[in-house]
Design a protein around this motif. Structure first.
Motif, mmCIF file in Angstrom:
data_model
loop_
_atom_site.group_PDB
_atom_site.id
_atom_site.type_symbol
_atom_site.label_atom_id
_atom_site.label_comp_id
_atom_site.label_asym_id
_atom_site.label_seq_id
_atom_site.Cartn_x
_atom_site.Cartn_y
_atom_site.Cartn_z
ATOM 1 N N LEU A 112 0.824 -1.210 0.000
ATOM 2 C CA LEU A 112 0.000 0.000 0.000
ATOM 3 C C LEU A 112 0.861 1.264 0.000
ATOM 4 O O LEU A 112 0.548 2.244 -0.686
ATOM 5 C CB LEU A 112 -0.936 -0.004 1.205
ATOM 6 C CG LEU A 112 -1.996 -1.116 1.214
ATOM 7 C CD1 LEU A 112 -2.713 -1.139 2.553
ATOM 8 C CD2 LEU A 112 -2.989 -0.940 0.076
ATOM 9 N N GLU A 113 1.952 1.252 0.753
ATOM 10 C CA GLU A 113 2.850 2.403 0.773
ATOM 11 C C GLU A 113 3.436 2.665 -0.607
ATOM 12 O O GLU A 113 3.497 3.807 -1.065
ATOM 13 C CB GLU A 113 3.971 2.160 1.781
ATOM 14 C CG GLU A 113 3.533 2.211 3.242
ATOM 15 C CD GLU A 113 4.634 1.785 4.191
ATOM 16 O OE1 GLU A 113 5.786 1.632 3.716
ATOM 17 O OE2 GLU A 113 4.350 1.588 5.388
ATOM 18 N N ARG A 114 3.874 1.613 -1.270
ATOM 19 C CA ARG A 114 4.467 1.780 -2.607
ATOM 20 C C ARG A 114 3.424 2.263 -3.613
ATOM 21 O O ARG A 114 3.733 3.092 -4.482
ATOM 22 C CB ARG A 114 5.087 0.461 -3.072
ATOM 23 C CG ARG A 114 6.322 0.065 -2.302
ATOM 24 C CD ARG A 114 7.146 -0.923 -3.097
ATOM 25 N NE ARG A 114 8.154 -1.579 -2.302
ATOM 26 C CZ ARG A 114 9.022 -2.465 -2.779
ATOM 27 N NH1 ARG A 114 8.978 -2.819 -4.067
ATOM 28 N NH2 ARG A 114 9.922 -3.022 -1.990
ATOM 29 N N GLN A 141 -1.743 -15.103 3.972
ATOM 30 C CA GLN A 141 -3.053 -15.167 3.342
ATOM 31 C C GLN A 141 -3.181 -14.069 2.285
ATOM 32 O O GLN A 141 -2.523 -13.027 2.354
ATOM 33 C CB GLN A 141 -4.155 -14.995 4.394
ATOM 34 C CG GLN A 141 -4.120 -16.029 5.502
ATOM 35 C CD GLN A 141 -4.207 -17.450 4.969
ATOM 36 O OE1 GLN A 141 -5.089 -17.769 4.183
ATOM 37 N NE2 GLN A 141 -3.283 -18.305 5.405
ATOM 38 N N PHE A 142 -4.034 -14.304 1.282
ATOM 39 C CA PHE A 142 -4.317 -13.246 0.319
ATOM 40 C C PHE A 142 -4.863 -12.016 1.053
ATOM 41 O O PHE A 142 -5.642 -12.142 2.007
ATOM 42 C CB PHE A 142 -5.364 -13.712 -0.698
ATOM 43 C CG PHE A 142 -4.809 -14.526 -1.838
ATOM 44 C CD1 PHE A 142 -3.598 -14.212 -2.427
ATOM 45 C CD2 PHE A 142 -5.524 -15.608 -2.346
ATOM 46 C CE1 PHE A 142 -3.102 -14.950 -3.496
ATOM 47 C CE2 PHE A 142 -5.038 -16.351 -3.408
ATOM 48 C CZ PHE A 142 -3.820 -16.017 -3.980
ATOM 49 N N PRO A 143 -4.496 -10.810 0.617
ATOM 50 C CA PRO A 143 -5.054 -9.594 1.228
ATOM 51 C C PRO A 143 -6.475 -9.344 0.728
ATOM 52 O O PRO A 143 -6.972 -10.047 -0.158
ATOM 53 C CB PRO A 143 -4.102 -8.502 0.736
ATOM 54 C CG PRO A 143 -3.654 -8.999 -0.600
ATOM 55 C CD PRO A 143 -3.545 -10.506 -0.450
ATOM 56 N N SER A 144 -7.121 -8.344 1.291
ATOM 57 C CA SER A 144 -8.429 -7.911 0.792
ATOM 58 C C SER A 144 -8.302 -6.468 0.312
ATOM 59 O O SER A 144 -7.340 -5.765 0.626
ATOM 60 C CB SER A 144 -9.502 -8.011 1.882
ATOM 61 O OG SER A 144 -9.375 -6.933 2.792
ATOM 62 N N LYS A 145 -9.313 -6.022 -0.410
ATOM 63 C CA LYS A 145 -9.279 -4.709 -1.038
ATOM 64 C C LYS A 145 -9.710 -3.566 -0.113
ATOM 65 O O LYS A 145 -9.720 -2.411 -0.523
ATOM 66 C CB LYS A 145 -10.170 -4.691 -2.281
ATOM 67 C CG LYS A 145 -11.659 -4.880 -1.975
ATOM 68 C CD LYS A 145 -12.491 -4.899 -3.237
ATOM 69 C CE LYS A 145 -13.966 -5.123 -2.947
ATOM 70 N NZ LYS A 145 -14.571 -4.060 -2.139
ATOM 71 N N GLU A 150 -10.409 2.410 0.704
ATOM 72 C CA GLU A 150 -10.311 3.614 1.520
ATOM 73 C C GLU A 150 -9.366 4.638 0.900
ATOM 74 O O GLU A 150 -9.663 5.845 0.873
ATOM 75 C CB GLU A 150 -9.800 3.249 2.923
ATOM 76 C CG GLU A 150 -10.758 2.416 3.748
ATOM 77 C CD GLU A 150 -10.120 1.948 5.047
ATOM 78 O OE1 GLU A 150 -8.981 2.405 5.351
ATOM 79 O OE2 GLU A 150 -10.748 1.129 5.758
ATOM 80 N N LEU A 151 -8.236 4.161 0.394
ATOM 81 C CA LEU A 151 -7.227 5.058 -0.162
ATOM 82 C C LEU A 151 -7.598 5.581 -1.544
ATOM 83 O O LEU A 151 -7.259 6.717 -1.898
ATOM 84 C CB LEU A 151 -5.879 4.331 -0.237
ATOM 85 C CG LEU A 151 -5.245 3.943 1.109
ATOM 86 C CD1 LEU A 151 -4.089 2.974 0.890
ATOM 87 C CD2 LEU A 151 -4.763 5.198 1.831
ATOM 88 N N PHE A 152 -8.275 4.757 -2.324
ATOM 89 C CA PHE A 152 -8.615 5.117 -3.709
ATOM 90 C C PHE A 152 -10.083 4.796 -3.962
ATOM 91 O O PHE A 152 -10.409 3.840 -4.664
ATOM 92 C CB PHE A 152 -7.712 4.362 -4.686
ATOM 93 C CG PHE A 152 -6.248 4.566 -4.453
ATOM 94 C CD1 PHE A 152 -5.611 5.711 -4.892
ATOM 95 C CD2 PHE A 152 -5.503 3.610 -3.754
ATOM 96 C CE1 PHE A 152 -4.244 5.905 -4.662
ATOM 97 C CE2 PHE A 152 -4.159 3.790 -3.509
ATOM 98 C CZ PHE A 152 -3.513 4.944 -3.963
#
Length: 547
Positions: A112-114, A141-145, A150-152
């Motif tokens: 997310l930072e990148r 584990q796979f991440p979630s969106k 929130e960011l985009f």
């Protein structure tokens, strides 16, 4: 009679009979040249005219009979045939040069930072990134969106997993494609939890969203391809195989070549798509000095890292799940029958032992014994012990990527279990069956550097020397075998062995100059080796800074 004897004396070491030196474009001398010919001979000099080698031999032979408009004093450096990546995604790599770089991230937070940093510098309508791998994170584990949303909240975001067989999309991207919770697709997964999309897309679920990503402009694409070629030349690559492109991509590359802006040589496998079949099947193989469209790329299954590889038995770390084929076996039978009636290679991605078994049996039924069609299995990563014989019995090419083994070794046993792992990444056994084997990287899935391919193939350890003795050490290749896999065998895999892959008279003068002898130095020195120069058709396309 003297003239007749001269004509008959043209051999590997060209001993001409002229009184005056024959003028050529380039003379290379005082180097250690690994010709990689059938006898794996070395030489110290060669003469080049009109982009091709006309003579190879000793310094005395070449300097005594040829005068070069240009002269390269090798100063004792080491020259090899130009490295050839037998399995890559060159245009995908080029495109990715302008996108968020997520390789090496150690957590979803770092991803997310990148992405946020990239978004500050990129005004494109979609944010695209590639390279995350949950296997490298503490939480595997796979991440979630959720955080992406929130960011985009309004801008579509699409981030490919490192292998390209999974991706995560935010809600804006899913909305653009009209993806709904519970939606299903054959050979893929729109992951849903608690009745809501998580944003994770696996294999065939990627394309329905991916197709909405705006294409780059022609001018931008040209700049990115130029940068990609420069990166290839800097690591000694003079040829690549681009696995899975469209008609429009070929026409784009053809236009570049006509503009004399495509020095790299590219073997192209067209994607399994009606547009491509309609365009070229009747026309036949499309070939120029720099472009060779000779194969079609099919996908049997997904990747082991995203658990999309199709296995005969359950995943050891996910009971009840075997992965899946991306199409029914009948689909690949139809495609094999179509390919056998064409002039094109059939090249099929197969990772899991079930996928490999299906494709090998389909190939065998159509090829009907020994042949020279050179059909390929791309990756051949997990092959059941009962199925290795197909490669030898039907001359099927195992096209493998050594750095996949050293990238996957940290978690492969978790997926496969100890017993099944013994039939994975089995390069020595595959080579024994087919007698020759092309090597590649699958870049941008792995690093572009072919010296890492050589290192992984021969030593099967990572850059720190782990594990001691090598991962599945019985499957190591020898140095000569690894070099052949990166040069002449890679050329043979695309029916180009008469044009390139070794430094012999009549072939393209594509070569790389290294500051160390990778055939002799200790393993710890391989990754410290530097490319000092790269030549294609006798013309220098790369010179190391300070040289």
């Amino acid at each position: 009679m003297k003239k007749l004897l001269c004509a008959l004396s043209v051999t590997w070491i060209m001993a001409g009979c002229q009184q005056e030196p024959d003028q050529v474009d380039l003379v290379v001398h005082h180097a250690r040249i690994y010709t990689v010919d059938s006898m794996f001979r070395t030489a110290s000099a060669m003469a080049i005219r009109a982009g091709k080698i006309i003579a190879v031999g000793t310094d005395q032979d070449i300097l005594g009979h040829y005068k070069g408009l240009e002269v390269l004093d090798g100063t004792g450096q080491y020259i090899y045939p130009g490295f050839n990546d037998a399995h890559s995604h060159f245009l995908g790599y080029a495109s990715g040069l302008s996108e968020a770089k997520l390789v090496g991230t150690k957590s979803w937070d770092e991803v997310l930072e990148r992405v946020q940093q990239h978004a500050k510098q990129d005004s494109s309508p979609w944010i695209i990134g590639r390279g995350w791998d949950q296997n490298d994170w503490k939480n595997k584990q796979f991440p979630s969106k959720a955080r992406l949303d929130e960011l985009f909240p309004a801008k579509p975001v699409f981030l490919y997993r490192v292998d390209g067989h999974a991706a995560i999309a935010n809600q804006a991207a899913l909305d653009a494609a009209g993806i709904k919770p519970g939606q299903r697709i054959k050979g893929g997964i729109f992951e849903t939890k608690g009745g809501k999309l998580t944003g994770i897309l696996v294999d065939n679920a990627i394309a329905p969203v991916e197709r909405f990503i705006p294409a780059k402009s022609n001018s931008t694409a040209k700049l990115l391809v130029k940068e990609a070629m420069e990166n290839c030349f800097a690591v000694g690559l003079t040829s690549v195989s681009d696995c899975g492109v469209m008609k429009r991509d070929v026409l784009f590359l053809d236009a570049l070549e006509k503009e004399r802006k495509l020095p790299i040589r590219i073997y192209i496998m067209l994607s399994d798509d009606k547009v491509n079949f309609d365009w070229i099947l009747r026309r036949g193989v499309f070939k120029t000095n720099h472009i060779n469209v000779g194969g079609f790329k099919f996908y049997a299954d997904g990747a082991l890292g995203s658990r999309g590889a199709c296995l005969l038995q359950d995943y050891s770390d996910q009971p009840g799940w075997k992965g899946f084929l991306l199409n029914d076996s009948s689909y690949f039978v139809e495609r094999a029958k179509m390919m056998i009636d064409s002039k094109f290679q059939m090249c099929t991605h197969a990772i899991g032992d079930s996928a490999n078994r299906d494709i090998l049996r389909i190939y065998a039924a159509v090829l009907e014994g020994k042949n020279d069609r050179r059909w390929r299995i791309e990756h051949a990563q997990v092959v059941n012990q009962a199925d290795f014989h197909y490669f030898g019995d039907y001359n099927i090419i195992p096209s493998v990527q050594p750095t996949h083994a050293t990238s996957d070794m940290y978690w492969a046993e978790e997926r496969l279990g100890k017993a099944r792992l013994g039939d994975a990444y089995a390069f020595r056994e595959l080579l024994h069956e087919n007698a020759w084997m092309p090597l590649g990287t699958d870049f941008p899935v792995e690093d572009i550097d072919p010296l890492k391919t050589f290192y992984a193939a021969v030593f099967r350890v990572d850059s720190t020397g782990y594990p001691a003795g090598g991962f599945l050490a019985k499957e190591k290749l020898g140095r000569e075998e690894a070099l052949r896999g990166m040069t002449i065998w890679a050329a043979k895999a695309s029916f180009d062995e008469k044009l390139k892959g070794s430094l012999e008279p009549g072939k393209w003068a594509d070569f790389v100059v290294l500051d160390r002898d990778i055939m002799q130095v200790p393993d710890t020195a391989i990754l410290k080796t530097k490319v000092t120069a790269t030549y294609i058709g006798g013309e220098q396309v790369y010179k190391a800074p300070g040289r």
